[in-house]
Design a protein around this motif. Structure first.
Motif, mmCIF file in Angstrom:
data_model
loop_
_atom_site.group_PDB
_atom_site.id
_atom_site.type_symbol
_atom_site.label_atom_id
_atom_site.label_comp_id
_atom_site.label_asym_id
_atom_site.label_seq_id
_atom_site.Cartn_x
_atom_site.Cartn_y
_atom_site.Cartn_z
ATOM 1 N N PHE A 98 0.831 -1.200 0.000
ATOM 2 C CA PHE A 98 0.000 0.000 0.000
ATOM 3 C C PHE A 98 0.873 1.259 0.000
ATOM 4 O O PHE A 98 0.587 2.216 -0.729
ATOM 5 N N ALA A 99 1.947 1.276 0.776
ATOM 6 C CA ALA A 99 2.847 2.432 0.825
ATOM 7 C C ALA A 99 3.519 2.654 -0.533
ATOM 8 O O ALA A 99 3.635 3.794 -0.995
ATOM 9 N N ARG A 100 3.949 1.576 -1.175
ATOM 10 C CA ARG A 100 4.564 1.716 -2.501
ATOM 11 C C ARG A 100 3.558 2.261 -3.520
ATOM 12 O O ARG A 100 3.889 3.104 -4.349
ATOM 13 N N VAL A 101 2.330 1.808 -3.424
ATOM 14 C CA VAL A 101 1.282 2.275 -4.338
ATOM 15 C C VAL A 101 0.993 3.759 -4.112
ATOM 16 O O VAL A 101 0.802 4.515 -5.068
ATOM 17 N N MET A 102 0.987 4.188 -2.861
ATOM 18 C CA MET A 102 0.728 5.600 -2.571
ATOM 19 C C MET A 102 1.797 6.501 -3.191
ATOM 20 O O MET A 102 1.503 7.597 -3.646
ATOM 21 N N VAL A 103 3.028 6.018 -3.250
ATOM 22 C CA VAL A 103 4.098 6.781 -3.901
ATOM 23 C C VAL A 103 3.799 6.924 -5.388
ATOM 24 O O VAL A 103 3.988 7.999 -5.964
ATOM 25 N N LEU A 104 3.300 5.860 -5.996
ATOM 26 C CA LEU A 104 2.973 5.920 -7.419
ATOM 27 C C LEU A 104 1.825 6.883 -7.715
ATOM 28 O O LEU A 104 1.723 7.417 -8.814
ATOM 29 N N PHE A 105 0.942 7.092 -6.750
ATOM 30 C CA PHE A 105 -0.232 7.930 -6.961
ATOM 31 C C PHE A 105 0.013 9.412 -6.701
ATOM 32 O O PHE A 105 -0.870 10.220 -6.960
ATOM 33 N N THR A 106 1.172 9.785 -6.197
ATOM 34 C CA THR A 106 1.397 11.201 -5.888
ATOM 35 C C THR A 106 1.248 12.124 -7.101
ATOM 36 O O THR A 106 0.760 13.243 -6.941
ATOM 37 N N PRO A 107 1.594 11.691 -8.320
ATOM 38 C CA PRO A 107 1.370 12.599 -9.460
ATOM 39 C C PRO A 107 -0.111 12.910 -9.723
ATOM 40 O O PRO A 107 -0.420 13.879 -10.412
ATOM 41 N N LEU A 108 -1.017 12.117 -9.176
ATOM 42 C CA LEU A 108 -2.446 12.407 -9.369
ATOM 43 C C LEU A 108 -2.831 13.778 -8.816
ATOM 44 O O LEU A 108 -3.793 14.390 -9.285
ATOM 45 N N TRP A 109 -2.073 14.252 -7.835
ATOM 46 C CA TRP A 109 -2.384 15.560 -7.260
ATOM 47 C C TRP A 109 -2.168 16.683 -8.268
ATOM 48 O O TRP A 109 -2.689 17.791 -8.091
ATOM 49 N N LEU A 110 -1.451 16.406 -9.349
ATOM 50 C CA LEU A 110 -1.283 17.408 -10.408
ATOM 51 C C LEU A 110 -2.614 17.715 -11.102
ATOM 52 O O LEU A 110 -2.759 18.762 -11.736
ATOM 53 N N LEU A 111 -3.585 16.815 -10.952
ATOM 54 C CA LEU A 111 -4.912 17.072 -11.530
ATOM 55 C C LEU A 111 -5.576 18.294 -10.902
ATOM 56 O O LEU A 111 -6.486 18.876 -11.490
#
Length: 130
Positions: free
Chosen positions: A42-55
């Motif tokens: 889950f922690a590794r996945v959250m790192v991958l999702f950080t670019p979503l905040w660019l939306l």
């Protein structure tokens, strides 16, 4: 088990799918088979999702932008958690371990716990029937 942990930069590389040098092999095995392996995934996945905040930078209503981020997280979490065992298996293979090792290690660890639970369950019900 003695192992060398990767530094934060190497961990970020590992989190996004990169391979670590051989000196981290035992840490990778521990990371993917520890009792906290789901939380670590889950922690590794959250790192991958950080670019979503660019939306949030996309023009439009703020509620729509937050909805896009939420939809991205929901969809990504669904798929990443659906395939987490396969993703962990692939990481182990990438680091030179045989296919099926992570599942085998987890099942052996659970077997001991299950046997203890079954014994407690059986003794409890045996005492109740006497």
């Amino acid at each position: 088990m003695h192992f060398q942990r990767p530094n934060p930069a190497r961990w970020l590389w590992y989190a996004v799918g990169g391979s670590l040098p051989d000196r981290y092999r035992s840490w990778v095995l521990w990371d993917l088979t520890a009792s906290t392996w789901v939380l670590r995934h889950f922690a590794r996945v959250m790192v991958l999702f950080t670019p979503l905040w660019l939306l949030l930078l996309v023009p439009g209503p703020l509620s729509l932008r937050f909805s896009m981020v939420a939809a991205g997280y929901a969809t990504g979490l669904y798929f990443s958690l659906s395939f987490m065992e396969d993703a962990c298996e692939r990481r182990l293979i990438k680091h030179g371990y045989p296919v099926g090792l992570n599942r085998r290690i987890r099942e052996e660890a659970e077997t001991g716990d299950r046997a203890e639970i079954v014994t407690l369950y059986a003794s409890y019900h045996q005492d109740r029937s006497d």
